[in-house]
Structure formats: structure tokens, C-alpha cells
Design an enzyme around this catalytic site. Structure first.
Site, mmCIF file in Angstrom:
data_model
loop_
_atom_site.group_PDB
_atom_site.id
_atom_site.type_symbol
_atom_site.label_atom_id
_atom_site.label_comp_id
_atom_site.label_asym_id
_atom_site.label_seq_id
_atom_site.Cartn_x
_atom_site.Cartn_y
_atom_site.Cartn_z
ATOM 1 N N CYS A 71 37.858 -10.749 3.082
ATOM 2 C CA CYS A 71 38.906 -10.621 3.612
ATOM 3 C C CYS A 71 39.961 -8.891 3.605
ATOM 4 C CB CYS A 71 40.173 -11.148 3.041
ATOM 5 S SG CYS A 71 41.959 -11.409 3.909
ATOM 6 N N CYS A 121 42.839 -8.009 11.078
ATOM 7 C CA CYS A 121 42.380 -8.768 10.651
ATOM 8 C C CYS A 121 41.300 -6.841 10.611
ATOM 9 C CB CYS A 121 41.821 -9.057 11.444
ATOM 10 S SG CYS A 121 41.039 -10.532 10.660
HETATM 11 O O1 PYC Z 1 41.994 -8.993 7.517
HETATM 12 O O2 PYC Z 1 39.876 -10.777 7.360
HETATM 13 C C1 PYC Z 1 41.028 -9.823 7.663
HETATM 14 C C2 PYC Z 1 41.584 -11.146 7.450
HETATM 15 C C3 PYC Z 1 41.175 -12.662 7.279
HETATM 16 C C4 PYC Z 1 41.732 -13.723 7.907
HETATM 17 C C5 PYC Z 1 43.283 -12.716 8.040
HETATM 18 N N1 PYC Z 1 42.698 -11.693 7.904
#
Ligand code: PYC
Length: 332
Positions: A90, A253
Site C-alpha cells: 500500500c 494511490c
Molecule cells: O496508496 O497503494 C495505495 C492504496 C491502496 C489502497 C488505498 N491506497
């Protein structure tokens, strides 16, 4: 009866929550973080549900535990927990965890300015800048990312046909670009994205196998990355990343940005060494970059980096007592 007491540092990375649990860790067996992740899922998933779901968490909640390193040169290991399960990797979670752990003195890097992290998906190197006791930014060098399936046409009940790509960036992402049945992130409401995403994910997983070639426990397309035009100055692209059952990532993300860069690289739309500023659904930004290329079991892959920032919002002592009917959380 008290089932557990968990001290947590709560905060966020570019808007998305990070709950770093600093005590109450289950003892996990296994030589690698991937093995430990399997042990956690088999025996301690109640801890994740209690700390992530309502009433102690919420739809977007995401967190981590620190463990001793599982490699000789590692500084520390991370286990990620989230409403959807235990992610192999993550990105926003890593940026938050590194920031909070350094600011609170929970880790001592062997080399100042760099933390070598053992994660279930593999080695992640985090570089950071610290000033007056605060971490200004974290730049993580993520696991290799690759395009696993390109130009797949799927038929989705209630939506119709969609052409998607599936790329790995620490998790498998279904990437949906604007087309006939999807007008782009800013022309689609959050409620519509939340309604469409599980249908797309179910349709993809029914038709297309996604398994990491080096670790078969990393499997299944878990996240949907919807794309659109950016709004902020300097952004290269925008996204809305769906995870769990009802979450749209407030950060850009990290693993999704890695997957998106791998997709664009494979299609000749992003070059090695180029910055890729990715904008989240709320307008926050990560700086992504393709640092190099490699090969993973015959797949050409990129070596992605992601830079972002995080802030602590408070400290939390969470108790889980089984005389509470909602001790282990609920979802509506
Ligand atoms: O930042 O890799 C990330 C992530 C995965 C799910 C929510 N954020």
C-alpha cells in the site's frame, strides 16, 4: 472480556487515512512478510475487522503494523490492513507509516534518510526528508510494476461493454479510461463510481485470472482505477481509485499510480525518467516516476517511485471487548 488493547497513531497521507497500530500486535509465523500475511489472514483477521470497520473505523480506513525486518539488510517490516483485507503493498500506507514511525522515534534507520522496508509484496525502499522533527516528504521505490492484461473487453451488467487494462503495482488494478460507457472521473459522481466499481471488479474476476508470477498468494483484481482529466496545476492525470466495498481513495494511490505508470509505459505513453504527477479524487497529488525497467517472469516491468507527504492527526487507544455486540466491526 477484553480481547485486545491497541495503541494507534492516526493520520492521513494526502487525505487518505492511515492508522499505524503500535501495540497489540499478534505474533506471526513465517520467514517472509508474505508468509506472515497468510498467518494473519488465517488467524487474526478479527483484529483487522475490529480496527478498520465501523464503529472504530469507517469505509476508507486503512492501517499498518510494524514488525522486525525479515531480511538481513531490512530496517523494518510492514503488514498492511484495510477494509478490503491485508494488501500485499500500500503506497499511501507506506508514506504514512514511515512518516509517523520516524516522527515518533519508532524506527532507527541504518542509513539516515533511507528506510529499507520488507512488505508482503517484497522490498520497498523509502527515502525521506526530515526537518525540525517532521518528515517533509517520503519517496518510495516500489516493487516492480507491469501491465498484465491489455485492451480486454468485458461485459458489465447495468453498464454494458467496457475496455479495460489490468496492471500490477503492488495490487492488481483494473484501469478504465473514458469511453462510450464511462465519461471520465469528473463527469461521474462518487455515488455512480461506487455503484459501478464492484460490478466491474466482479465481471473482471469472473473472466480474467490475475496471479502474480512470483507469488501466487497475490491474486485477484482488487482495485478499480477510473481515469479522467486533471484539475490541479501540474497534474499529468487524475484518478478515482475504488477499494474495499465503498471506498474511493482520497490520496492518488501509490500502488495504483505504479500500475498506471506501468500501463502507460507498456503503451508507449510514458517514458522512463519522466515525472507523472497523479491527482486524486480530492485533488491531492503524488509525484510518480519510472526509475528504470526490469523483467518479472517474462513480463517487461517498470521500477516505479512515488513521492508524497503525510500528517499525524492524533493518538488513539482502541479497546476491543467482546461484551460489545459490535466488537469486531460491521459494514452496512
Ligand atoms: O496508496 O497503494 C495505495 C492504496 C491502496 C489502497 C488505498 N491506497
Amino acid at each position: 472480556m477484553n480481547k485486545g488493547t491497541f495503541f494507534c497513531i492516526d493520520g492521513h497521507t494526502c487525505g487518505n487515512p492511515v492508522r499505524l497500530v503500535t501495540s497489540g500486535h499478534p505474533q506471526l509465523e513465517g520467514a517472509t512478510m508474505s508468509d506472515k500475511r497468510q498467518h494473519f489472514l488465517a488467524e487474526f483477521d478479527w483484529v483487522r475487522r475490529a480496527l478498520m470497520f465501523e464503529p472504530r473505523g469507517h469505509d476508507m480506513m486503512s492501517g499498518s503494523f510494524l514488525y522486525p525486518p525479515t531480511t538481513e539488510d531490512g530496517d523494518v517490516a510492514i503488514l498492511f490492513i484495510e477494509t478490503s483485507g491485508c494488501l500485499p503493498m500500500c503506497g499511501h500506507g507506506t508514506i504514512g507509516t514511515v512518516t509517523f514511525a520516524l516522527q515518533q522515534g519508532l524506527v532507527t534507520p541504518k542509513e539516515p534518510g533511507r528506510l529499507r522496508l520488507d512488505t508482503p509484496a517484497g522490498r520497498v525502499d523509502a527515502y525521506y526528508s526530515m526537518r525540525d522533527g517532521r518528515v517533509e516528504w517520503v519517496k518510495l521505490f516500489n516493487v516492480p510494476a507491469f501491465l498484465a492484461h491489455r485492451n480486454e473487453v468485458i461485459s458489465v451488467p447495468g453498464i454494458g461493454e467496457l475496455q479495460v487494462d489490468i496492471a500490477y503495482g503492488g495490487n492488481f488494478y483494473i484501469i478504465v479510461e473514458p469511453q462510450g460507457n464511462f465519461k471520465g472521473t469528473h463527469a461521474t459522481s462518487a455515488a455512480e463510481l461506487l455503484a459501478m466499481s464492484p460490478k466491474v471488479r466482479d465481471a473482471v474476476n469472473a473472466q480474467i485470472a490475475c496471479v502474480h508470477p512470483l507469488d501466487p498468494t497475490v491474486c485477484g483484481a482488487s482495485h478499480v482505477l477510473w481515469t479522467g482529466d486533471p484539475k490541479q496545476p501540474g497534474s499529468s492525470a487524475a484518478n478515482a481509485v475504488f477499494y474495499g466495498d465503498k471506498a474511493i481513495d482520497r490520496s492518488p494511490c501509490g500502488t495504483g499510480t505504479s500500475a498506471r505508470m506501468a500501463q502507460l509505459f507498456a503503451k508507449g505513453e510514458l517514458q522512463s525518467g519522466e515525472d507523472f504527477v497523479h491527482e486524486s479524487y480530492i485533488g491531492s497529488q503524488f509525484i510518480g516516476r519510472i526509475e528504470g525497467t526490469t523483467e518479472i517472469a517474462g513480463h517487461s516491468a517498470i521500477l516505479p517511485s512515488i513521492q508524497g507527504w503525510a500528517r499525524i492527526t492524533g493518538h488513539n487507544c482502541i479497546t476491543v471487548d467482546d461484551d460489545d455486540p459490535y466488537a469486531f466491526g460491521f459494514q452496512v
